[in-house]
Design an enzyme around this catalytic site. Structure first.
Site, PDB file in Angstrom:
ATOM      1  N   HIS A 146     -45.644 -37.207 -98.265  1.00  0.00           N
ATOM      2  CA  HIS A 146     -46.457 -36.138 -97.703  1.00  0.00           C
ATOM      3  C   HIS A 146     -47.725 -36.611 -97.000  1.00  0.00           C
ATOM      4  O   HIS A 146     -48.554 -37.389 -97.515  1.00  0.00           O
ATOM      5  CB  HIS A 146     -47.024 -35.601 -99.180  1.00  0.00           C
ATOM      6  CG  HIS A 146     -46.341 -34.904-100.044  1.00  0.00           C
ATOM      7  ND1 HIS A 146     -45.329 -33.912 -99.707  1.00  0.00           N
ATOM      8  CD2 HIS A 146     -45.915 -35.296-101.267  1.00  0.00           C
ATOM      9  CE1 HIS A 146     -44.692 -33.550-100.873  1.00  0.00           C
ATOM     10  NE2 HIS A 146     -44.765 -34.503-101.697  1.00  0.00           N
ATOM     11  N   ASP A 170     -43.451 -33.970 -95.682  1.00  0.00           N
ATOM     12  CA  ASP A 170     -44.005 -33.095 -94.873  1.00  0.00           C
ATOM     13  C   ASP A 170     -44.745 -33.669 -94.206  1.00  0.00           C
ATOM     14  O   ASP A 170     -45.755 -34.682 -94.538  1.00  0.00           O
ATOM     15  CB  ASP A 170     -44.257 -31.864 -95.664  1.00  0.00           C
ATOM     16  CG  ASP A 170     -45.287 -31.948 -97.233  1.00  0.00           C
ATOM     17  OD1 ASP A 170     -45.759 -33.425 -97.122  1.00  0.00           O
ATOM     18  OD2 ASP A 170     -45.082 -31.287 -97.748  1.00  0.00           O
ATOM     19  N   GLU A 208     -39.694 -36.151-100.303  1.00  0.00           N
ATOM     20  CA  GLU A 208     -40.610 -34.758-100.266  1.00  0.00           C
ATOM     21  C   GLU A 208     -41.268 -34.819 -98.926  1.00  0.00           C
ATOM     22  O   GLU A 208     -42.499 -34.273 -98.964  1.00  0.00           O
ATOM     23  CB  GLU A 208     -41.487 -34.895-101.270  1.00  0.00           C
ATOM     24  CG  GLU A 208     -40.805 -34.845-102.711  1.00  0.00           C
ATOM     25  CD  GLU A 208     -41.753 -34.569-103.906  1.00  0.00           C
ATOM     26  OE1 GLU A 208     -42.882 -34.273-103.545  1.00  0.00           O
ATOM     27  OE2 GLU A 208     -41.408 -34.996-104.960  1.00  0.00           O
ATOM     28  N   GLU A 240     -44.035 -40.505-110.386  1.00  0.00           N
ATOM     29  CA  GLU A 240     -45.460 -40.338-110.283  1.00  0.00           C
ATOM     30  C   GLU A 240     -46.219 -41.072-111.432  1.00  0.00           C
ATOM     31  O   GLU A 240     -47.109 -40.824-111.811  1.00  0.00           O
ATOM     32  CB  GLU A 240     -46.050 -39.240-109.916  1.00  0.00           C
ATOM     33  CG  GLU A 240     -45.656 -38.328-108.866  1.00  0.00           C
ATOM     34  CD  GLU A 240     -46.048 -36.991-108.616  1.00  0.00           C
ATOM     35  OE1 GLU A 240     -46.851 -36.555-109.396  1.00  0.00           O
ATOM     36  OE2 GLU A 240     -45.796 -36.461-107.585  1.00  0.00           O
ATOM     37  N   ASN A 288     -39.413 -42.313-108.239  1.00  0.00           N
ATOM     38  CA  ASN A 288     -40.283 -41.375-107.174  1.00  0.00           C
ATOM     39  C   ASN A 288     -41.623 -41.336-107.282  1.00  0.00           C
ATOM     40  O   ASN A 288     -42.258 -40.903-108.195  1.00  0.00           O
ATOM     41  CB  ASN A 288     -39.603 -40.127-107.366  1.00  0.00           C
ATOM     42  CG  ASN A 288     -39.783 -39.002-106.070  1.00  0.00           C
ATOM     43  OD1 ASN A 288     -39.433 -39.382-104.816  1.00  0.00           O
ATOM     44  ND2 ASN A 288     -40.451 -37.913-106.241  1.00  0.00           N
TER      45      ASN A 288
HETATM   46  O1  G2I Z   1     -47.385 -31.290-105.080  1.00  0.00           O
HETATM   47  C1  G2I Z   1     -46.225 -31.362-104.117  1.00  0.00           C
HETATM   48  C2  G2I Z   1     -45.361 -32.254-104.856  1.00  0.00           C
HETATM   49  C3  G2I Z   1     -45.702 -33.583-105.226  1.00  0.00           C
HETATM   50  N1  G2I Z   1     -44.640 -34.447-105.847  1.00  0.00           N
HETATM   51  C4  G2I Z   1     -43.844 -34.015-106.954  1.00  0.00           C
HETATM   52  C5  G2I Z   1     -43.441 -32.552-106.591  1.00  0.00           C
HETATM   53  O2  G2I Z   1     -42.904 -31.842-107.702  1.00  0.00           O
HETATM   54  C6  G2I Z   1     -44.473 -31.465-106.165  1.00  0.00           C
HETATM   55  O3  G2I Z   1     -44.244 -30.235-105.884  1.00  0.00           O
HETATM   56  C7  G2I Z   1     -45.044 -29.318-105.994  1.00  0.00           C
HETATM   57  C8  G2I Z   1     -44.125 -27.916-105.913  1.00  0.00           C
HETATM   58  O4  G2I Z   1     -44.452 -27.851-104.555  1.00  0.00           O
HETATM   59  C9  G2I Z   1     -45.351 -26.585-106.285  1.00  0.00           C
HETATM   60  O5  G2I Z   1     -44.517 -25.627-106.155  1.00  0.00           O
HETATM   61  O6  G2I Z   1     -45.276 -29.309-107.732  1.00  0.00           O
HETATM   62  C10 G2I Z   1     -46.404 -28.309-107.998  1.00  0.00           C
HETATM   63  C11 G2I Z   1     -46.684 -28.582-109.418  1.00  0.00           C
HETATM   64  O7  G2I Z   1     -45.393 -28.583-110.201  1.00  0.00           O
HETATM   65  C12 G2I Z   1     -45.760 -27.118-107.785  1.00  0.00           C
HETATM   66  O8  G2I Z   1     -46.840 -25.877-107.857  1.00  0.00           O
HETATM   67  C13 G2I Z   1     -46.425 -25.387-109.158  1.00  0.00           C
HETATM   68  C14 G2I Z   1     -47.711 -24.339-109.444  1.00  0.00           C
HETATM   69  O9  G2I Z   1     -48.626 -25.296-109.790  1.00  0.00           O
HETATM   70  C15 G2I Z   1     -47.445 -23.459-110.293  1.00  0.00           C
HETATM   71  O10 G2I Z   1     -48.915 -22.839-110.859  1.00  0.00           O
HETATM   72  C16 G2I Z   1     -46.404 -22.300-110.037  1.00  0.00           C
HETATM   73  O11 G2I Z   1     -45.995 -21.804-111.197  1.00  0.00           O
HETATM   74  O12 G2I Z   1     -45.494 -24.108-108.590  1.00  0.00           O
HETATM   75  C17 G2I Z   1     -45.045 -23.383-110.009  1.00  0.00           C
HETATM   76  C18 G2I Z   1     -43.963 -22.347-109.558  1.00  0.00           C
HETATM   77  O13 G2I Z   1     -44.120 -21.832-108.220  1.00  0.00           O
END
Ligand code: G2I
Length: 362
Positions: free
Chosen positions: A250, A281, A279, A171, A213
């Site tokens: 997404h 969805d 990724e 990103e 990515n």
């Molecule tokens: O936002 C969707 C994806 C966009 N591309 C990069 C990916 O890395 C991203 O994944 C999401 C995860 O699916 C979420 O699960 O990235 C977020 C931010 O890293 C993730 O959210 C985080 C929450 O912000 C945190 O508060 C939490 O502690 O997930 C963490 C673990 O549950």
């Protein structure tokens, strides 16, 4: 084991009792019929991973270490998928929470689960403006550049030989029409931070495919897509090591599946890199959602270097956008219409297998 299954398995059958020519003929016909049925059902795989593998591709899911004790979740994972991406466990804040103190426990749980079952692992992600630990957020300049390179080197070295593809940089481009790099502390260390990260990753794990990515790079006409394309083209021309481009994909009403998606996939591939849908969805439900999944799969199968698809979670309830019910399994782990369309599209495709991938060379 009966005689027919002994024969099918190639093991010696127990001796047949003498019988009439007519009985023998009937038995013989029955065996031929069985063989026909077996061979036609064998070509229609019954799981996503098996069907993708028949086309020389993988079908993966983003997974979370803390769900590996959920038997419904693990049951679907082990049955359907042949690749995994740790959803959060390999991010910088997870793997280097204090500078030079590395923590791989949760990532290892996922990697070990995958490797012991013959699944590929997509590493996500080595360098990113987001999910930085506090110590890194507060750094700048040469100190940050060196800390980033140290992180890339240490993590990629630790997992050397276990990762199919790394999202080396995630990103790094801005949204909107500028086609510019995203402003971040990493970008402010100098425009060459991305290629520096790729060179460090190659040195640390020469066998892993190295990917750039991003999201909102699905529509071929968007400035962001074009900007990433020009960067990859430039890297290939100058010999910066890059092997793949990840399209996050997404999709929802604000960011819909674009009708030129296949052009985007094939255009990146024409630069000499693999393309991976990293990724996926698709928010929605029913036929609309199922048909969009079908088109994404058809587009990937139509492009020889689109060599894998990863959905961003297993059940709708596992999704970062659970309100949009964007995945292939419902909250109870049942297959959705979108699952059936995805499997059908995988089984129907296959006229353009990916080339045998040579190990990275640059
Ligand atoms: O936002 C969707 C994806 C966009 N591309 C990069 C990916 O890395 C991203 O994944 C999401 C995860 O699916 C979420 O699960 O990235 C977020 C931010 O890293 C993730 O959210 C985080 C929450 O912000 C945190 O508060 C939490 O502690 O997930 C963490 C673990 O549950």
């Amino acid at each position: 084991m009966n005689n027919a299954s002994a024969r099918a398995s190639g093991r010696p059958a127990t001796r047949l009792r003498p019988r009439s020519a007519l009985v023998s003929a009937v038995v013989g016909l029955a065996l031929v019929a069985t063989a026909v049925v077996v061979s036609s059902s064998a070509s229609a795989a019954t799981t996503l991973g098996a069907s993708a593998a028949e086309k020389g591709r993988y079908f993966g899911a983003a997974i979370a270490a803390n769900k590996l004790s959920d038997s419904t979740y693990v049951g679907i994972l082990n049955r359907e998928f042949n690749s995994v991406t740790p959803e959060n466990e390999m991010k910088i804040d997870a793997t280097e929470p204090q500078q030079n103190q590395f923590s791989f426990t949760n990532a290892d749980r996922i990697v070990n689960h995958a490797i012991s079952r013959g699944m590929k692992v997509r590493g996500h992600t080595l360098a990113w403006h987001s999910q930085q630990p506090g110590w890194m957020q507060n750094m700048s300049g040469t100190a940050l550049r060196n800390a980033m390179l140290n992180h890339v080197t240490r993590v990629a070295t630790y997992y050397r030989g276990k990762i199919d593809s790394w999202d080396v940089v995630n990103e790094a481009f801005a949204d909107g029409g500028s086609g510019a790099r995203r402003d971040s502390n990493l970008q402010r260390t100098g425009n060459d931070w991305i290629e520096a990260a790729f060179r460090a990753a190659r040195a640390a794990d020469p066998g892993a495919k190295l990917c750039y990515n991003d999201y909102n790079t699905d529509d071929w006409t968007h400035a962001k897509t074009q900007a990433v394309y020009r960067m990859v083209q430039d890297f290939k021309q100058r010999g910066v090591p890059i092997d793949c481009v990840g399209l996050q994909s997404h999709f929802n009403a604000q960011s819909p599946y674009p009708s030129n998606y296949r052009t985007t996939l094939s255009s990146f591939a024409a630069l000499g890199v693999d393309v991976q849908i990293t990724e996926l969805d698709i928010e929605g439900s029913g036929t609309q959602q199922a048909e969009t999944y079908r088109r994404v799969v058809q587009d990937c199968l139509a492009v020889p270097r689109c060599n894998g698809i990863t959905v961003w979670g297993i059940r709708d309830s596992d999704s970062w956008r659970s309100y949009g019910t964007p995945l292939l399994f419902d909250n109870n782990g049942n297959k959705k219409q979108a699952y059936n369309a995805t499997l059908e599209a995988l089984n129907a495709g296959g006229t353009t297998p990916p080339p045998t991938t040579a190990p990275p060379t640059t």
